[in-house]
Scaffold this motif. Structure first.
Motif, PDB file in Angstrom:
ATOM      1  N   PHE A  78       0.813  -1.217   0.000  1.00 21.94           N
ATOM      2  CA  PHE A  78       0.000   0.000   0.000  1.00 21.94           C
ATOM      3  C   PHE A  78       0.845   1.265   0.000  1.00 21.94           C
ATOM      4  CE2 PHE A  78      -3.967  -2.058   1.980  1.00 21.94           C
ATOM      5  CZ  PHE A  78      -4.503  -2.270   0.730  1.00 21.94           C
ATOM      6  N   ILE A  79       2.132   1.147   0.237  1.00 18.87           N
ATOM      7  CA  ILE A  79       2.994   2.318   0.352  1.00 18.87           C
ATOM      8  C   ILE A  79       3.342   2.844  -1.034  1.00 18.87           C
ATOM      9  CG2 ILE A  79       5.258   3.107   1.112  1.00 18.87           C
ATOM     10  CD1 ILE A  79       5.058   1.118   3.375  1.00 18.87           C
ATOM     11  N   ASP A  80       3.299   4.157  -1.173  1.00 17.66           N
ATOM     12  CA  ASP A  80       3.666   4.804  -2.428  1.00 17.66           C
ATOM     13  C   ASP A  80       5.176   4.720  -2.615  1.00 17.66           C
ATOM     14  OD1 ASP A  80       3.625   6.303  -4.716  1.00 17.66           O
ATOM     15  OD2 ASP A  80       3.394   8.223  -3.687  1.00 17.66           O
ATOM     16  N   LYS A  81       5.599   4.142  -3.726  1.00 20.89           N
ATOM     17  CA  LYS A  81       7.032   3.921  -3.960  1.00 20.89           C
ATOM     18  C   LYS A  81       7.796   5.239  -4.113  1.00 20.89           C
ATOM     19  CE  LYS A  81       5.861  -0.423  -4.390  1.00 20.89           C
ATOM     20  NZ  LYS A  81       4.499  -0.494  -3.968  1.00 20.89           N
ATOM     21  N   ASP A  82       7.158   6.251  -4.689  1.00 18.68           N
ATOM     22  CA  ASP A  82       7.834   7.535  -4.850  1.00 18.68           C
ATOM     23  C   ASP A  82       8.079   8.212  -3.504  1.00 18.68           C
ATOM     24  OD1 ASP A  82       7.913   7.283  -7.586  1.00 18.68           O
ATOM     25  OD2 ASP A  82       5.961   8.252  -7.863  1.00 18.68           O
ATOM     26  N   ARG A  83       7.215   7.983  -2.552  1.00 18.46           N
ATOM     27  CA  ARG A  83       7.380   8.594  -1.239  1.00 18.46           C
ATOM     28  C   ARG A  83       8.592   7.994  -0.521  1.00 18.46           C
ATOM     29  NH1 ARG A  83       3.254  11.559   2.154  1.00 18.46           N
ATOM     30  NH2 ARG A  83       2.366  11.749   0.097  1.00 18.46           N
ATOM     31  N   ILE A  84       8.850   6.719  -0.723  1.00 18.43           N
ATOM     32  CA  ILE A  84      10.003   6.076  -0.086  1.00 18.43           C
ATOM     33  C   ILE A  84      11.301   6.599  -0.688  1.00 18.43           C
ATOM     34  CG2 ILE A  84      11.209   3.877   0.169  1.00 18.43           C
ATOM     35  CD1 ILE A  84       8.479   2.610   0.479  1.00 18.43           C
ATOM     36  N   ARG A  85      11.307   6.815  -1.985  1.00 23.41           N
ATOM     37  CA  ARG A  85      12.502   7.321  -2.644  1.00 23.41           C
ATOM     38  C   ARG A  85      12.708   8.809  -2.387  1.00 23.41           C
ATOM     39  NH1 ARG A  85      10.082   5.291  -7.452  1.00 23.41           N
ATOM     40  NH2 ARG A  85      10.173   3.052  -7.328  1.00 23.41           N
ATOM     41  N   GLY A  86      11.677   9.499  -1.917  1.00 16.89           N
ATOM     42  CA  GLY A  86      11.784  10.922  -1.671  1.00 16.89           C
ATOM     43  C   GLY A  86      11.583  11.746  -2.920  1.00 16.89           C
ATOM     44  N   GLU A 117       9.058  13.249  -6.236  1.00 18.54           N
ATOM     45  CA  GLU A 117       7.786  13.919  -6.461  1.00 18.54           C
ATOM     46  C   GLU A 117       7.608  15.175  -5.622  1.00 18.54           C
ATOM     47  OE1 GLU A 117       5.234  12.969  -8.650  1.00 18.54           O
ATOM     48  OE2 GLU A 117       6.585  11.469  -9.441  1.00 18.54           O
ATOM     49  N   GLY A 118       8.601  15.608  -4.846  1.00 18.46           N
ATOM     50  CA  GLY A 118       8.544  16.854  -4.112  1.00 18.46           C
ATOM     51  C   GLY A 118       7.411  16.946  -3.104  1.00 18.46           C
ATOM     52  N   PHE A 119       7.272  15.953  -2.243  1.00 13.40           N
ATOM     53  CA  PHE A 119       6.233  16.000  -1.225  1.00 13.40           C
ATOM     54  C   PHE A 119       6.506  17.151  -0.270  1.00 13.40           C
ATOM     55  CE2 PHE A 119       6.026  11.559  -2.561  1.00 13.40           C
ATOM     56  CZ  PHE A 119       4.663  11.475  -2.833  1.00 13.40           C
ATOM     57  N   GLY A 120       5.446  17.858   0.142  1.00 13.45           N
ATOM     58  CA  GLY A 120       5.608  19.035   0.978  1.00 13.45           C
ATOM     59  C   GLY A 120       6.062  18.732   2.392  1.00 13.45           C
ATOM     60  N   ASP A 121       5.653  17.608   2.952  1.00 15.64           N
ATOM     61  CA  ASP A 121       6.008  17.265   4.326  1.00 15.64           C
ATOM     62  C   ASP A 121       7.417  16.682   4.359  1.00 15.64           C
ATOM     63  OD1 ASP A 121       5.990  16.655   6.985  1.00 15.64           O
ATOM     64  OD2 ASP A 121       4.480  15.086   6.848  1.00 15.64           O
ATOM     65  N   SER A 122       8.283  17.278   5.161  1.00 15.87           N
ATOM     66  CA  SER A 122       9.673  16.809   5.200  1.00 15.87           C
ATOM     67  C   SER A 122       9.808  15.467   5.913  1.00 15.87           C
ATOM     68  CB  SER A 122      10.548  17.855   5.891  1.00 15.87           C
ATOM     69  OG  SER A 122      10.128  18.019   7.236  1.00 15.87           O
ATOM     70  N   HIS A 123       8.832  15.108   6.722  1.00 15.52           N
ATOM     71  CA  HIS A 123       8.904  13.838   7.451  1.00 15.52           C
ATOM     72  C   HIS A 123       8.172  12.701   6.729  1.00 15.52           C
ATOM     73  CE1 HIS A 123      10.746  15.831  10.832  1.00 15.52           C
ATOM     74  NE2 HIS A 123       9.765  16.730  10.848  1.00 15.52           N
ATOM     75  N   ALA A 124       7.627  12.975   5.557  1.00 13.91           N
ATOM     76  CA  ALA A 124       6.851  11.958   4.838  1.00 13.91           C
ATOM     77  C   ALA A 124       7.720  10.770   4.438  1.00 13.91           C
ATOM     78  CB  ALA A 124       6.184  12.564   3.613  1.00 13.91           C
ATOM     79  N   VAL A 125       8.937  11.032   3.990  1.00 14.71           N
ATOM     80  CA  VAL A 125       9.824   9.941   3.575  1.00 14.71           C
ATOM     81  C   VAL A 125      10.170   9.070   4.770  1.00 14.71           C
ATOM     82  CG1 VAL A 125      12.089   9.396   2.620  1.00 14.71           C
ATOM     83  CG2 VAL A 125      10.763  11.275   1.676  1.00 14.71           C
ATOM     84  N   ARG A 161       8.404   8.644   7.558  1.00 15.23           N
ATOM     85  CA  ARG A 161       7.217   7.884   7.978  1.00 15.23           C
ATOM     86  C   ARG A 161       6.940   6.731   7.015  1.00 15.23           C
ATOM     87  NH1 ARG A 161       4.657  13.149   9.236  1.00 15.23           N
ATOM     88  NH2 ARG A 161       3.858  12.998   7.119  1.00 15.23           N
ATOM     89  N   ALA A 162       7.100   6.967   5.728  1.00 17.20           N
ATOM     90  CA  ALA A 162       6.867   5.909   4.746  1.00 17.20           C
ATOM     91  C   ALA A 162       7.858   4.764   4.941  1.00 17.20           C
ATOM     92  CB  ALA A 162       6.980   6.473   3.334  1.00 17.20           C
ATOM     93  N   ARG A 163       9.110   5.092   5.214  1.00 19.87           N
ATOM     94  CA  ARG A 163      10.111   4.044   5.441  1.00 19.87           C
ATOM     95  C   ARG A 163       9.844   3.295   6.744  1.00 19.87           C
ATOM     96  NH1 ARG A 163      15.406   7.402   3.363  1.00 19.87           N
ATOM     97  NH2 ARG A 163      14.831   7.320   1.170  1.00 19.87           N
ATOM     98  N   LEU A 164       9.343   3.985   7.756  1.00 17.32           N
ATOM     99  CA  LEU A 164       8.993   3.332   9.015  1.00 17.32           C
ATOM    100  C   LEU A 164       7.840   2.356   8.812  1.00 17.32           C
ATOM    101  CD1 LEU A 164       9.344   3.096  12.109  1.00 17.32           C
ATOM    102  CD2 LEU A 164       7.623   4.912  12.299  1.00 17.32           C
ATOM    103  N   ILE A 165       6.838   2.777   8.065  1.00 17.87           N
ATOM    104  CA  ILE A 165       5.703   1.892   7.802  1.00 17.87           C
ATOM    105  C   ILE A 165       6.142   0.708   6.949  1.00 17.87           C
ATOM    106  CG2 ILE A 165       3.473   1.770   6.634  1.00 17.87           C
ATOM    107  CD1 ILE A 165       2.982   4.629   7.621  1.00 17.87           C
ATOM    108  N   LEU A 166       7.041   0.938   5.999  1.00 19.24           N
ATOM    109  CA  LEU A 166       7.585  -0.166   5.202  1.00 19.24           C
ATOM    110  C   LEU A 166       8.322  -1.162   6.094  1.00 19.24           C
ATOM    111  CD1 LEU A 166       8.120  -1.280   2.314  1.00 19.24           C
ATOM    112  CD2 LEU A 166      10.260  -0.013   2.385  1.00 19.24           C
ATOM    113  N   PHE A 167       9.108  -0.652   7.039  1.00 16.36           N
ATOM    114  CA  PHE A 167       9.809  -1.524   7.978  1.00 16.36           C
ATOM    115  C   PHE A 167       8.819  -2.337   8.808  1.00 16.36           C
ATOM    116  CE2 PHE A 167      11.444  -2.224  12.276  1.00 16.36           C
ATOM    117  CZ  PHE A 167      12.511  -3.047  11.978  1.00 16.36           C
ATOM    118  N   ILE A 168       7.745  -1.712   9.260  1.00 16.04           N
ATOM    119  CA  ILE A 168       6.729  -2.430  10.039  1.00 16.04           C
ATOM    120  C   ILE A 168       6.101  -3.540   9.203  1.00 16.04           C
ATOM    121  CG2 ILE A 168       4.457  -2.181  11.129  1.00 16.04           C
ATOM    122  CD1 ILE A 168       5.413   0.602  12.076  1.00 16.04           C
TER     123      ILE A 168
END
Length: 186
Positions: free
Chosen positions: A93-101, A103-111, A113-120
């Motif tokens: 369910f995780i967006d692959k672009d968010r893990i790579r950082g 697409e210029g996501f506005g939230d600096s902690h999004a990457v 959090r996405a990696r933490l959820i991937l680890f879980i």
């Protein structure tokens, strides 16, 4: 061994690059990966459901009514598969672009959090596999049951391995370019 500066890429992680395998499937690689992941998912669940159904219908041999069936598949046997299934869902369910950082996501902690959820998600799958192996050893092998009853434990381990492989194949298939994606570079 030092690489020549012409071959050096500062983004590389490994000294030796991974080989680029070009399969003859061409534009169908994405679809083949998704179908393969679905087949592994179906095989995983079919294997465990087969063991659960065999366990539910196990009975004493004919002529020996005093022989009790020594072991059945219980809810404890279902828990590793449920953990692996939840992990597989979380990972995919995780967006692959968010893990790579990207697409210029506005939230600096999004990457992060996405990696933490991937680890879980991967931890749930690894925990499911470890739980199924522990269940196989503790409930079926150490108790010294016959092969027809240890099959229940082996089916549980096979389910979790196939679910993990299915998650990895689906991850790779979704990460590869789709058939409608064009890579243009100047």
């Amino acid at each position: 061994m030092a690489l020549p500066r012409s071959n050096y890429d500062p983004r590389r992680v490994c000294v030796n690059p991974f080989p680029n395998f070009e399969l003859p499937f061409g534009k169908y690689r994405h679809a083949i990966g998704i179908y393969l992941a679905g087949g592994l998912f179906a095989l995983a669940n079919w294997t465990f459901l087969d063991a659960a159904i065999l366990s539910a219908h196990a009975h004493a041999p004919e002529g020996d009514a005093d022989y009790p069936v020594p072991v059945h598949v219980t809810f404890v046997d279902w828990i590793p598969g449920i953990c692996s299934l939840l992990g597989m869902l979380i990972v995919n369910f995780i967006d692959k672009d968010r893990i790579r950082g990207e697409e210029g996501f506005g939230d600096s902690h999004a990457v992060w959090r996405a990696r933490l959820i991937l680890f879980i998600g991967f931890a749930l799958m690894a925990g499911g596999l470890a739980g199924s192996i522990a269940l196989l050893v503790l409930k079926y092998i150490l108790a010294g049951y016959e092969d027809q009853f240890t099959y229940y434990g082996y089916a549980n381990v096979a389910q979790n391995v196939a679910l993990m492989l299915s998650a990895v194949v689906l991850w790779i298939a979704q990460s590869s370019g789709g058939e409608y994606e064009y890579n243009l570079s100047i």
